[in-house]
Design an enzyme around this catalytic site. Sequence first.
Site, short mmCIF file in Angstrom:
data_model
loop_
_atom_site.label_atom_id
_atom_site.label_comp_id
_atom_site.label_asym_id
_atom_site.label_seq_id
_atom_site.Cartn_x
_atom_site.Cartn_y
_atom_site.Cartn_z
CG ASP A 129 -2.04 -0.95 1.17
OD1 ASP A 129 -2.16 -1.65 0.16
OD2 ASP A 129 -2.83 -1.00 2.13
NE ARG A 178 -4.94 -1.52 -3.97
CZ ARG A 178 -4.53 -1.79 -2.73
NH1 ARG A 178 -4.16 -0.82 -1.93
NH2 ARG A 178 -4.46 -3.03 -2.30
C1 LIG Z 1 -9.29 -0.99 -2.64
C2 LIG Z 1 -8.73 0.35 -2.26
C3 LIG Z 1 -7.40 0.45 -1.89
C4 LIG Z 1 -6.86 1.70 -1.54
N1 LIG Z 1 -5.52 1.82 -1.26
C5 LIG Z 1 -5.00 3.03 -1.01
C6 LIG Z 1 -3.59 3.22 -0.83
O1 LIG Z 1 -2.78 2.26 -0.86
N2 LIG Z 1 -3.12 4.48 -0.59
C7 LIG Z 1 -3.96 5.57 -0.58
O2 LIG Z 1 -3.48 6.70 -0.39
N3 LIG Z 1 -5.29 5.41 -0.75
C8 LIG Z 1 -5.83 4.18 -0.96
N4 LIG Z 1 -7.19 4.06 -1.14
C9 LIG Z 1 -8.08 5.21 -0.85
C10 LIG Z 1 -8.23 6.11 -2.08
O3 LIG Z 1 -7.04 6.80 -2.30
C11 LIG Z 1 -9.37 7.14 -1.86
O4 LIG Z 1 -9.04 7.93 -0.76
C12 LIG Z 1 -10.73 6.53 -1.62
O5 LIG Z 1 -10.95 5.40 -2.41
C13 LIG Z 1 -11.83 7.56 -1.90
O6 LIG Z 1 -11.84 7.94 -3.24
P1 LIG Z 1 -12.86 7.34 -4.34
O7 LIG Z 1 -12.12 7.18 -5.61
O8 LIG Z 1 -13.45 6.08 -3.79
O9 LIG Z 1 -14.01 8.38 -4.56
P2 LIG Z 1 -14.38 9.78 -3.85
O10 LIG Z 1 -13.65 10.88 -4.55
O11 LIG Z 1 -14.25 9.65 -2.36
O12 LIG Z 1 -15.91 9.86 -4.19
C14 LIG Z 1 -16.35 10.23 -5.49
C15 LIG Z 1 -17.82 9.97 -5.64
O13 LIG Z 1 -18.08 8.55 -5.58
C16 LIG Z 1 -19.33 8.32 -4.94
N5 LIG Z 1 -19.10 7.54 -3.71
C17 LIG Z 1 -17.93 7.43 -3.03
N6 LIG Z 1 -18.08 6.62 -1.95
C18 LIG Z 1 -19.37 6.25 -1.94
C19 LIG Z 1 -20.17 5.43 -1.08
N7 LIG Z 1 -19.64 4.84 -0.01
N8 LIG Z 1 -21.48 5.29 -1.37
C20 LIG Z 1 -22.04 5.88 -2.45
N9 LIG Z 1 -21.33 6.67 -3.30
C21 LIG Z 1 -20.04 6.86 -3.05
C22 LIG Z 1 -19.92 9.67 -4.63
O14 LIG Z 1 -20.71 10.06 -5.71
C23 LIG Z 1 -18.68 10.54 -4.53
O15 LIG Z 1 -18.94 11.90 -4.77
C24 LIG Z 1 -7.72 2.85 -1.52
C25 LIG Z 1 -9.05 2.73 -1.92
C26 LIG Z 1 -9.56 1.52 -2.30
C27 LIG Z 1 -10.99 1.44 -2.76
#
Ligand SMILES: Cc1cc2nc3c(=O)[nH]c(=O)nc-3n(C[C@H](O)[C@H](O)[C@H](O)COP(=O)(O)OP(=O)(O)OC[C@H]3O[C@@H](n4cnc5c(N)ncnc54)[C@H](O)[C@@H]3O)c2cc1C
Length: 324
Positions: A129, A178
């Site tokens: 990660d 990823r």
């Molecule tokens: C499998 C996985 C591994 C990850 N690993 C890392 C890592 O190693 N390092 C790191 O820095 N970050 C990691 N992250 C976190 C990532 O960087 C983001 O902070 C996090 O995923 C939030 O961004 P997003 O792309 O999901 O969408 P966001 O920008 O949070 O949301 C965009 C839109 O998506 C929709 N949405 C989002 N969540 C929901 C919900 N729960 N229900 C309904 N609609 C929703 C909404 O419309 C929202 O406006 C990881 C995330 C995932 C999923």
Amino acid sequence: MLRDFFIGLSENQLLNHAAQNYGLRLGAQQVVAGTNIAEMMESVKELNQAGISCTIDNLGEFVYDKHEAIQAKEQILAVVDAIRERQVDAHLSIKPSQLGLDIDYEFCKEQIIEIVEQASRDQIFVNLDMENYPRLEPTFRLVDELVKAGYTNIGTVIQAYFHRALEDTRAHRDMRMRLVKGAYKESPAVAYQQKQEIDENFIQIIEWHLLHGTFTSIATHDDKIIDHVKRFVEEHDISRDQFEFQMLYGFRKDLQLVLAREGYRFCTYVPFGKDWYGYFMRRLAERPQNVNLMIKQMFNKKTNTMIGLAAGAFVLGRLSKRGK
Ligand SMILES: Cc1cc2nc3c(=O)[nH]c(=O)nc-3n(C[C@H](O)[C@H](O)[C@H](O)COP(=O)(O)OP(=O)(O)OC[C@H]3O[C@@H](n4cnc5c(N)ncnc54)[C@H](O)[C@@H]3O)c2cc1C
């Protein structure tokens, strides 16, 4: 403002240690798959039955003590054993800072090699990660050195909020990667701050990796990004074996199942363990709606101590900021 508040709390060592003694609280049980391997494995089996593979994170980060880092490694090795013994479809997600990156680079590397070595015997992939900016270069160095040493079951993460994300994506095109937006609070000197800029950069690195990279994991809960990817792979005739979608455990469960049923490869990130606090606070920072989970729990007597500690830390944080 709310995002900064929860990211501040996620880095609070006092609360982190306090939370370890309280078990899953504040609604964390909805996004953390238990505190031990047996509980976590039940969730993994259930997801596998729905056609979803898993990446398992033994929660923990920012370890500054070698003994603690060795304990974390032993726990992760126990997860490798459990994956093999129970024959589940799962791989590992590990955090270098949990394994001693902030103590001693070579010590951390030796620990990671032990994990990657044991995992490779069972053909289990290991993802490093990506944490915050100071740990970015050392983490790339770790994966690069391991690949040079001949390990093929290793990959890492590109965070789209960094200005350098595309450059890093190109430099690691041969590695399973990823792609995420990025979860930490970073300075404008190195990272985009506006959602639109981050989303644009995210799309750019996703498209580049789908066209030129090896296996791509697109980790997001964002419908717009997911729909864009679906269209893009159709237009460019990219095989569904070349990429997967990933989401976090407990988030958008319906959509996770829909994507799996539509025939896309899908992988759920399954965190478990006593050290749930920092992870949970970052999830609250990302999505204020998640605070509802916490508020519902506030009337549960057992959580009052944690709420008290959280409120105390907030007030202290505000006071110390004013003092500067
Ligand atoms: C499998 C996985 C591994 C990850 N690993 C890392 C890592 O190693 N390092 C790191 O820095 N970050 C990691 N992250 C976190 C990532 O960087 C983001 O902070 C996090 O995923 C939030 O961004 P997003 O792309 O999901 O969408 P966001 O920008 O949070 O949301 C965009 C839109 O998506 C929709 N949405 C989002 N969540 C929901 C919900 N729960 N229900 C309904 N609609 C929703 C909404 O419309 C929202 O406006 C990881 C995330 C995932 C999923």
